[in-house]
Design an enzyme around this catalytic site. Structure first.
Site, mmCIF file in Angstrom:
data_model
loop_
_atom_site.group_PDB
_atom_site.id
_atom_site.type_symbol
_atom_site.label_atom_id
_atom_site.label_comp_id
_atom_site.label_asym_id
_atom_site.label_seq_id
_atom_site.Cartn_x
_atom_site.Cartn_y
_atom_site.Cartn_z
ATOM 1 N N GLU A 28 -9.398 -15.016 -52.277
ATOM 2 C CA GLU A 28 -9.863 -13.773 -52.877
ATOM 3 C C GLU A 28 -10.280 -13.938 -54.324
ATOM 4 O OE1 GLU A 28 -7.396 -10.365 -50.373
ATOM 5 O OE2 GLU A 28 -6.690 -10.911 -52.384
ATOM 6 N N HIS A 51 7.478 -12.007 -49.750
ATOM 7 C CA HIS A 51 6.270 -12.840 -49.832
ATOM 8 C C HIS A 51 4.999 -12.031 -49.666
ATOM 9 C CE1 HIS A 51 5.718 -12.376 -45.569
ATOM 10 N NE2 HIS A 51 4.906 -13.404 -45.426
ATOM 11 N N ASP A 110 4.648 -22.659 -40.046
ATOM 12 C CA ASP A 110 3.659 -23.124 -41.024
ATOM 13 C C ASP A 110 4.425 -23.568 -42.264
ATOM 14 O OD1 ASP A 110 1.467 -23.733 -42.521
ATOM 15 O OD2 ASP A 110 0.599 -21.726 -42.533
ATOM 16 N N GLY A 167 4.074 -7.548 -45.480
ATOM 17 C CA GLY A 167 4.723 -7.647 -44.181
ATOM 18 C C GLY A 167 4.048 -6.761 -43.147
ATOM 19 N N SER A 200 -2.425 -6.385 -48.131
ATOM 20 C CA SER A 200 -3.412 -6.666 -47.096
ATOM 21 C C SER A 200 -4.786 -6.855 -47.734
ATOM 22 C CB SER A 200 -3.459 -5.509 -46.100
ATOM 23 O OG SER A 200 -3.902 -4.335 -46.758
ATOM 24 N N CYS A 204 3.794 -22.890 -46.278
ATOM 25 C CA CYS A 204 2.793 -21.847 -46.495
ATOM 26 C C CYS A 204 3.120 -21.093 -47.781
ATOM 27 C CB CYS A 204 2.779 -20.897 -45.307
ATOM 28 S SG CYS A 204 1.462 -19.673 -45.370
#
Length: 397
Positions: free
Chosen positions: A166, A326, A74, A329, A304, A77
C-alpha cells in the site's frame, strides 16, 4: 479497555476482547490451549478469531515446549512500513499508473521473479548475511530441499490472501509505504511438515486437539523444527526487505522531481516464536496473529483494504506478554464474504482507493473484517498510537 480474565484448565485466559463477541469455535480453541501441560500463560488479542489448532490473535507462553500450530503456517508473516518525504500534494489525481508500476515490480499471487533479486542493486540496502542465509537452506527439512530454486525466485514477492502493498497518507499528509507478507509457500510447507511430525509423537496422543501437538525441548524433533522455524522467519524478513526496496525504487522513479527520501523501516513479525523471560522463567512465546509490543517498540496494526491502519508504540504490558494485535481480524470467513457481498459492495467500500475491485478480492472486502478503530480502542493499555494511515493505493495478491 483492560483485559477480561476467564478461567482455564492450567492457566487463566486473559482476553483483550469481549468474550461475547468471539465465536464459539475460537473460545473452545482457547480452552483447549489452556489444557496443555506445558503452558504458562495465554493472552488473547482483540482481533481474535478461529484458526487451525490455535486461534489467530493469541499469545501462548510455554516452558520447554512449542506448538507449531500456535505459530501459524505462514511462518514469519508480518508487516513493514516506511515514512517518506512525500506529501499528499505530491500525489497525482490518477493513481492507476503508480499501482501498475508497483504490480510490475513486485509479483503477486503465485507469481515470482524470473531470476532471484540481487540485493546489491539497491543503494543503502545491507547485503551482509545473505550468502550465509542461503547456505543454511541446505540444513532445512528434506521435504522442501527441492524448492531451493523456487524459494530464490519468490524472494521479494507478495503472495495472495490478505497480503498487500500500500501507499498511504497519514493525518498530517505525509506519504507512507506499507506492505504485508510472509515466508511465501516455503514457510507453509515447512510448517505443515513439522505439524505432521509432531502429531505422531507419543506425548501428543492424549491431547484434546491433535492440531495442538508440541515439540519438547532438547529432543531431535524440537531442534529440527527450531532450525527450520528460525530460517523461515528470516526468509520472511528478507522477503519484506526486498519488496520494500523494490517499492522504494518504484516511488523514487515515479516521483523523480520530488526526490523522495525514506525514514528507517518499521518491521514486525506477527506469526513467530521468541525466547523471552517472564516471572523468572525462560519461556517460548508464540505469537500467532500478534506482534511484540515491548515498551517503546514500534509496531504496525493494519485494517482492511479500505479502512486504514495504525503505526503504534508498545507499552510493555507483561500481562499480555508484551504483545498487541496484528490487525483488525476477520469477522467472517472468506466463503461467507463471497456469498454475502458483490463487486458493487466492494467498489462502494473501497471508494477513493486505487485497487482491484473484481470478484477475485471480494473475500477481502472491508466489511469482512472487524473495525480497526475498535480493535485499537480495546488495547489502549498495550500500545499508544503514533500515526493513523489511510491507503490511497492498495495492491492485493
Amino acid at each position: 479497555m483492560s483485559y477480561v480474565e476467564m478461567p482455564g484448565a492450567k492457566v487463566p485466559i486473559r482476553m483483550w476482547a469481549d468474550p461475547a463477541t468471539v465465536e464459539d469455535g475460537a473460545l473452545q480453541q482457547l480452552r483447549n490451549v489452556a489444557t496443555l501441560p506445558w503452558i504458562k500463560g495465554l493472552a488473547v488479542m482483540p482481533d481474535v478469531h478461529y484458526g487451525k489448532g490455535a486461534t489467530v490473535g493469541s499469545v501462548i507462553a510455554m516452558q520447554g515446549a512449542v506448538c507449531p500450530a500456535a505459530v501459524g503456517v505462514d511462518i514469519g508473516c508480518g508487516m513493514s512500513a516506511v515514512k517518506t518525504s512525500l506529501t499528499a500534494n505530491d500525489l497525482p489525481g490518477d493513481l492507476s499508473r503508480l499501482r501498475s508500476r508497483i504490480e510490475q515490480a513486485i509479483p503477486v499471487g503465485r507469481g515470482m521473479h524470473d531470476s532471484p533479486v540481487d540485493p546489491g542493486r539497491f543503494h543503502g540496502l545491507a547485503t551482509g548475511g545473505w550468502d550465509d542465509f542461503w547456505r543454511r537452506f541446505d540444513g532445512v527439512a528434506e521435504a522442501v530441499k527441492f524448492r531451493h530454486e523456487r524459494a530464490g525466485k519468490q524472494m521479494g514477492t507478495l503472495g495472495s490472501g490478505n497480503h498487500f502493498v500500500e501507499v498511504c497518507t497519514d493525518t498530517t499528509g505525509s506519504v507512507w509505504l506499507m506492505l504485508h507478507s510472509g515466508s511465501r509457500n516455503i514457510g507453509k510447507e515447512l510448517a505443515e511438515f513439522h505439524i505432521g511430525v509432531a502429531q505422531k509423537l507419543p506425548h501428543n496422543q492424549g491431547l484434546v486437539d491433535r492440531d495442538l501437538a508440541v515439540f519438547i525441548a532438547r529432543t531431535p524433533q524440537m531442534e529440527a523444527y527450531r532450525n527450520d522455524l528460525f530460517w523461515a522467519q528470516e526468509y520472511a524478513r528478507y522477503n519484506r526487505t526486498i519488496m520494500m526496496a523494490l517499492l522504494k525504487d518504484v516511488v523514487s522513479k515515479e516521483f523523480k522531481k520530488a526526490r523522495p527520501t525514506f525514514e528507517p523501516e518499521i518491521s514486525a513479525h506477527h506469526n513467530y516464536v521468541a525466547e523471552e523471560r517472564y516471572d523468572g522463567m525462560d519461556l517460548l512465546v508464540t505469537r500467532k496473529g500478534a506482534i511484540r509490543a515491548g515498551s517503546g517498540e514500534y509496531g504496525i496494526i493494519p485494517g482492511s483494504m479500505g479502512t486504514g491502519s495504525y503505526i503504534v508504540k508498545g507499552l510493555g504490558n507483561e500481562k499480555a506478554f508484551n504483545s498487541a494485535s496484528h490487525g483488525a481480524g476477520r469477522r467472517m470467513s472468506r466463503n461467507a464474504a463471497k456469498r454475502r457481498f458483490s463487486t458493487g459492495d466492494l467498489e462502494e467500500q473501497t471508494r477513493g482507493v486505487e485497487c482491484r475491485k473484481d470478484s477475485g478480492v471480494v473475500d477481502e472486502i472491508p466489511a469482512a473484517y472487524k473495525s480497526i478503530d475498535q480493535v485499537i480502542d480495546q488495547q489502549r493499555d498495550l500500545v499508544e498510537v503514533v500515526a493513523k494511515l489511510k491507503q490511497v493505493v492498495c495492491v492485493k495478491g
